[in-house]
Design a protein around this motif. Structure first.
Motif, PDB file in Angstrom:
ATOM      1  N   VAL A  47     -17.330 -78.526 -17.548  1.00 21.09           N
ATOM      2  CA  VAL A  47     -17.118 -77.322 -16.756  1.00 21.09           C
ATOM      3  C   VAL A  47     -17.767 -77.555 -15.400  1.00 21.09           C
ATOM      4  O   VAL A  47     -18.980 -77.734 -15.313  1.00 21.09           O
ATOM      5  CB  VAL A  47     -17.749 -76.085 -17.425  1.00 21.09           C
ATOM      6  CG1 VAL A  47     -17.464 -74.834 -16.604  1.00 21.09           C
ATOM      7  CG2 VAL A  47     -17.247 -75.925 -18.849  1.00 21.09           C
ATOM      8  N   LEU A  49     -18.509 -75.945 -11.921  1.00 21.64           N
ATOM      9  CA  LEU A  49     -18.541 -74.599 -11.348  1.00 21.64           C
ATOM     10  C   LEU A  49     -19.072 -74.650  -9.917  1.00 21.64           C
ATOM     11  O   LEU A  49     -20.173 -75.144  -9.670  1.00 21.64           O
ATOM     12  CB  LEU A  49     -19.436 -73.693 -12.208  1.00 21.64           C
ATOM     13  CG  LEU A  49     -19.818 -72.335 -11.608  1.00 21.64           C
ATOM     14  CD1 LEU A  49     -18.581 -71.469 -11.388  1.00 21.64           C
ATOM     15  CD2 LEU A  49     -20.818 -71.613 -12.502  1.00 21.64           C
ATOM     16  N   ASP A  50     -18.276 -74.171  -9.003  1.00 29.40           N
ATOM     17  CA  ASP A  50     -18.741 -73.950  -7.639  1.00 29.40           C
ATOM     18  C   ASP A  50     -18.946 -72.454  -7.475  1.00 29.40           C
ATOM     19  O   ASP A  50     -18.024 -71.670  -7.695  1.00 29.40           O
ATOM     20  CB  ASP A  50     -17.709 -74.444  -6.609  1.00 29.40           C
ATOM     21  CG  ASP A  50     -17.585 -75.960  -6.623  1.00 29.40           C
ATOM     22  OD1 ASP A  50     -18.540 -76.623  -7.071  1.00 29.40           O
ATOM     23  OD2 ASP A  50     -16.539 -76.476  -6.205  1.00 29.40           O
ATOM     24  N   LEU A  51     -20.158 -72.098  -7.141  1.00 27.07           N
ATOM     25  CA  LEU A  51     -20.511 -70.683  -7.020  1.00 27.07           C
ATOM     26  C   LEU A  51     -20.851 -70.418  -5.556  1.00 27.07           C
ATOM     27  O   LEU A  51     -21.831 -70.959  -5.034  1.00 27.07           O
ATOM     28  CB  LEU A  51     -21.717 -70.417  -7.924  1.00 27.07           C
ATOM     29  CG  LEU A  51     -21.982 -69.030  -8.482  1.00 27.07           C
ATOM     30  CD1 LEU A  51     -20.749 -68.437  -9.148  1.00 27.07           C
ATOM     31  CD2 LEU A  51     -23.132 -69.090  -9.483  1.00 27.07           C
ATOM     32  N   ALA A  60     -16.825 -67.371  -7.966  1.00 24.82           N
ATOM     33  CA  ALA A  60     -16.935 -68.486  -8.905  1.00 24.82           C
ATOM     34  C   ALA A  60     -15.600 -69.216  -8.983  1.00 24.82           C
ATOM     35  O   ALA A  60     -14.548 -68.597  -9.149  1.00 24.82           O
ATOM     36  CB  ALA A  60     -17.325 -67.973 -10.285  1.00 24.82           C
ATOM     37  N   HIS A  61     -15.680 -70.532  -8.851  1.00 26.98           N
ATOM     38  CA  HIS A  61     -14.492 -71.364  -8.989  1.00 26.98           C
ATOM     39  C   HIS A  61     -14.775 -72.354 -10.126  1.00 26.98           C
ATOM     40  O   HIS A  61     -15.549 -73.281  -9.970  1.00 26.98           O
ATOM     41  CB  HIS A  61     -14.200 -72.075  -7.667  1.00 26.98           C
ATOM     42  CG  HIS A  61     -12.930 -72.839  -7.677  1.00 26.98           C
ATOM     43  ND1 HIS A  61     -12.478 -73.574  -6.611  1.00 26.98           N
ATOM     44  CD2 HIS A  61     -12.011 -72.983  -8.652  1.00 26.98           C
ATOM     45  CE1 HIS A  61     -11.326 -74.147  -6.927  1.00 26.98           C
ATOM     46  NE2 HIS A  61     -11.037 -73.809  -8.161  1.00 26.98           N
ATOM     47  N   PHE A  62     -14.170 -72.090 -11.258  1.00 23.97           N
ATOM     48  CA  PHE A  62     -14.375 -72.933 -12.439  1.00 23.97           C
ATOM     49  C   PHE A  62     -13.289 -73.997 -12.526  1.00 23.97           C
ATOM     50  O   PHE A  62     -12.121 -73.728 -12.238  1.00 23.97           O
ATOM     51  CB  PHE A  62     -14.256 -72.091 -13.718  1.00 23.97           C
ATOM     52  CG  PHE A  62     -15.368 -71.120 -13.958  1.00 23.97           C
ATOM     53  CD1 PHE A  62     -16.500 -71.496 -14.660  1.00 23.97           C
ATOM     54  CD2 PHE A  62     -15.270 -69.806 -13.503  1.00 23.97           C
ATOM     55  CE1 PHE A  62     -17.515 -70.589 -14.912  1.00 23.97           C
ATOM     56  CE2 PHE A  62     -16.283 -68.893 -13.756  1.00 23.97           C
ATOM     57  CZ  PHE A  62     -17.409 -69.282 -14.463  1.00 23.97           C
ATOM     58  N   GLU A  86      -8.032 -74.348 -13.962  1.00 20.62           N
ATOM     59  CA  GLU A  86      -8.834 -73.848 -12.848  1.00 20.62           C
ATOM     60  C   GLU A  86      -8.820 -72.341 -12.926  1.00 20.62           C
ATOM     61  O   GLU A  86      -7.798 -71.742 -13.262  1.00 20.62           O
ATOM     62  CB  GLU A  86      -8.248 -74.309 -11.509  1.00 20.62           C
ATOM     63  CG  GLU A  86      -8.343 -75.805 -11.360  1.00 20.62           C
ATOM     64  CD  GLU A  86      -8.372 -76.254  -9.909  1.00 20.62           C
ATOM     65  OE1 GLU A  86      -8.760 -75.444  -9.043  1.00 20.62           O
ATOM     66  OE2 GLU A  86      -8.007 -77.400  -9.669  1.00 20.62           O
ATOM     67  N   ARG A  88     -10.623 -68.717 -11.099  1.00 16.18           N
ATOM     68  CA  ARG A  88     -11.535 -68.081 -10.137  1.00 16.18           C
ATOM     69  C   ARG A  88     -11.884 -66.704 -10.663  1.00 16.18           C
ATOM     70  O   ARG A  88     -11.065 -66.040 -11.298  1.00 16.18           O
ATOM     71  CB  ARG A  88     -10.836 -67.939  -8.779  1.00 16.18           C
ATOM     72  CG  ARG A  88     -10.280 -69.232  -8.245  1.00 16.18           C
ATOM     73  CD  ARG A  88      -9.613 -68.998  -6.911  1.00 16.18           C
ATOM     74  NE  ARG A  88     -10.584 -68.991  -5.862  1.00 16.18           N
ATOM     75  CZ  ARG A  88     -10.795 -70.038  -5.048  1.00 16.18           C
ATOM     76  NH1 ARG A  88     -10.083 -71.133  -5.185  1.00 16.18           N
ATOM     77  NH2 ARG A  88     -11.703 -69.986  -4.115  1.00 16.18           N
ATOM     78  N   ILE A 119     -22.995 -67.116 -18.061  1.00 18.87           N
ATOM     79  CA  ILE A 119     -21.555 -67.371 -17.908  1.00 18.87           C
ATOM     80  C   ILE A 119     -20.927 -67.889 -19.205  1.00 18.87           C
ATOM     81  O   ILE A 119     -19.757 -68.261 -19.222  1.00 18.87           O
ATOM     82  CB  ILE A 119     -21.278 -68.377 -16.764  1.00 18.87           C
ATOM     83  CG1 ILE A 119     -21.923 -69.739 -17.066  1.00 18.87           C
ATOM     84  CG2 ILE A 119     -21.746 -67.827 -15.422  1.00 18.87           C
ATOM     85  CD1 ILE A 119     -21.366 -70.871 -16.226  1.00 18.87           C
ATOM     86  N   VAL A 123     -16.943 -68.834 -19.959  1.00 19.20           N
ATOM     87  CA  VAL A 123     -16.578 -70.234 -20.245  1.00 19.20           C
ATOM     88  C   VAL A 123     -15.813 -70.306 -21.573  1.00 19.20           C
ATOM     89  O   VAL A 123     -14.766 -70.942 -21.671  1.00 19.20           O
ATOM     90  CB  VAL A 123     -17.845 -71.129 -20.283  1.00 19.20           C
ATOM     91  CG1 VAL A 123     -17.552 -72.488 -20.912  1.00 19.20           C
ATOM     92  CG2 VAL A 123     -18.394 -71.309 -18.863  1.00 19.20           C
TER      93      VAL A 123
END
Ligand SMILES: [Zn+2]
Length: 182
Positions: A47, A49-51, A60-62, A86, A88, A119, A123
């Motif tokens: 996973v 994750l860009d937060l 959040a971009h998972f 992907e 968001r 999270i 997830v």
């Protein structure tokens, strides 16, 4: 980081910097045991994750990459199913004025008093969304003793060509490409 300890999926909010914060979690079998009668029991999923932190919200971009183990609907044998997704979503405080209707992304509201953002449920939910309604792997078409196509083929009712006809899930190709890229 192996995320067998589900607490690793608690993000410490005071430690976030403004702008982009990057996380990576490796989800394994133990993760799924935390969810009762889980749709998925085994898998290896990264996973990423860009937060993105701004004044009122966290964007959040998972990215999910890996595979989960499913049981074939037809022969009940386990098989690996690719997970590539992907997703968001927005984490916001309820009093921030951010409304779900304002955004194309899903909004999840955080409790202002909490310093941890858990999270794990998101997830889990996103991985479960990848589980197909019909769980039969490509390989089952040729090998599965319970495959009706094979029974018909054995009886000479249909020919080889029809029996081996397959519709390739494009995600398998994508996963193969991912694996060869690494
Ligand atoms: Zn099967």
């Amino acid at each position: 980081m192996r995320s067998d300890d589900i607490r690793e999926l608690n993000i410490e909010l005071p430690k976030l910097k403004n702008g982009k914060n990057e996380f990576r979690f490796e989800i394994g079998k133990k993760f799924f045991t935390h969810f009762e009668s889980s749709l998925v029991e085994e898998g290896r999923v990264s996973v990423i994750l860009d937060l993105y932190k701004s004044l009122n919200q966290l964007d959040a971009h998972f990215r999910f990459e890996g595979e989960i183990e499913l049981l074939c609907d037809r022969c009940m044998l386990p098989f690996a199913y690719p997970v590539i997704r992907e997703q968001r979503l927005i984490y916001a405080y309820r009093d921030s004025g951010i409304q779900e209707d304002d955004s194309e992304d899903e909004v999840i509201y955080m409790e202002p008093k909490n310093h941890l953002l858990d999270i794990s449920q998101e997830v889990y939910d996103f991985i479960c969304l990848e589980v197909p309604i019909r769980k039969v792997p490509e390989s089952c078409k040729e090998d599965c003793p319970n495959n009706p196509l094979n029974l018909l083929k054995d009886k000479g009712i249909i020919g080889e060509v029809e029996a081996s006809e397959e519709n390739t899930d494009p995600r398998w190709e994508a996963l193969k490409k991912l694996k060869s890229d690494n």
